[in-house]
Scaffold this motif. Structure first.
Motif, mmCIF file in Angstrom:
data_model
loop_
_atom_site.group_PDB
_atom_site.id
_atom_site.type_symbol
_atom_site.label_atom_id
_atom_site.label_comp_id
_atom_site.label_asym_id
_atom_site.label_seq_id
_atom_site.Cartn_x
_atom_site.Cartn_y
_atom_site.Cartn_z
ATOM 1 N N CYS A 167 0.825 -1.213 0.000
ATOM 2 C CA CYS A 167 0.000 0.000 0.000
ATOM 3 C C CYS A 167 0.859 1.262 0.000
ATOM 4 O O CYS A 167 2.005 1.264 0.437
ATOM 5 N N TRP A 168 0.251 2.347 -0.459
ATOM 6 C CA TRP A 168 0.846 3.685 -0.387
ATOM 7 C C TRP A 168 -0.212 4.602 0.196
ATOM 8 O O TRP A 168 -1.290 4.761 -0.373
ATOM 9 N N ILE A 169 0.119 5.192 1.364
ATOM 10 C CA ILE A 169 -0.798 6.114 2.031
ATOM 11 C C ILE A 169 -0.279 7.523 1.784
ATOM 12 O O ILE A 169 0.817 7.888 2.217
ATOM 13 N N GLY A 170 -1.057 8.342 1.074
ATOM 14 C CA GLY A 170 -0.618 9.672 0.669
ATOM 15 C C GLY A 170 -0.528 10.659 1.816
ATOM 16 O O GLY A 170 -1.122 10.479 2.886
ATOM 17 N N GLY A 171 0.201 11.739 1.578
ATOM 18 C CA GLY A 171 0.477 12.739 2.596
ATOM 19 C C GLY A 171 -0.782 13.319 3.222
ATOM 20 O O GLY A 171 -1.739 13.660 2.527
ATOM 21 N N GLY A 172 -0.764 13.443 4.548
ATOM 22 C CA GLY A 172 -1.863 14.062 5.263
ATOM 23 C C GLY A 172 -3.113 13.221 5.377
ATOM 24 O O GLY A 172 -4.135 13.712 5.885
#
Length: 207
Positions: free
Chosen positions: A148-153
């Motif tokens: 997974c990639w969890i985006g900024g903020g």
């Protein structure tokens, strides 16, 4: 009869001011102060602190400073995990992160929450001498799957699970589970489209 820690981990109302949680916080704050004060290139010493603080730590893990967590002991990180700067993990219950995961700057992951109804939220007959918190608290685990990639903020709320291979857009507020191999964005976070269709079998072969 369950003790307060057992209630907490079972997702039930618990007294977050019980001495066991205050000790968890004390230890975590001490280790965090040491961790966040270390220079960027002090990799070996940072690893030692993380091994003492976290519940599980895989290989090739990077956590940027400053990093904030509640207890630390309920955070489990897989292999090849990058957590960028200024992230907050409120790990009153388990936060489990799989392998090959990117977590961008300023991501917030919450496991602790409170009843919505005021009559349920306030602790009955509370007084400062009771040793309890004035409102009821419970905590639900959060899981982030492999790849997974969890985006900024982005903000992940209590109890959510992010399926393997998914991407959460920057600034999203995740209020419910996100299926695997999806791009999901917004507040509340919603699935935008499917991804990894051609590569899924290669990335995640059948056992």
């Amino acid at each position: 009869m369950k003790n307060e820690l057992e209630k907490c981990m079972a997702g039930e109302w618990y007294n977050c001011h019980d001495p066991i949680f205050l000790e968890f916080k004390r230890k975590a704050r001490s280790l965090l102060a040491a961790y966040n004060a270390l220079p960027y290139d002090e990799k070996e010493q940072k690893r030692k602190i993380l091994e003492e603080m976290l519940g599980g730590l895989g290989t090739n893990v990077s956590i940027g400073t400053s990093f904030t967590c509640d207890y630390g002991r309920n955070i489990y990180l897989g292999n090849n995990v990058s957590i960028n700067m200024n992230c907050t993990f409120v790990d009153c219950n388990c936060i489990v992160v799989g392998d090959n995961v990117l977590i961008a700057s300023n991501v917030q992951i919450y496991t602790a929450t409170h009843p919505v109804e005021l009559a349920e939220r306030l602790t009955p007959n509370w007084s400062p001498e009771s040793g309890e918190y004035f409102c009821r608290t419970y905590a639900l685990p959060v899981a982030i799957g492999d790849g997974c990639w969890i985006g900024g903020g982005a903000i992940l709320l209590p109890g959510v699970h992010i399926g393997k291979g998914s991407v959460i857009g920057a600034g999203s507020v995740v209020t419910k589970d996100i299926p695997e191999n999806s791009v999901a964005v917004g507040n509340p976070c919603r699935v935008l489209r499917r991804i990894n269709e051609k590569s899924d079998s290669a990335l995640y072969p059948l056992d």
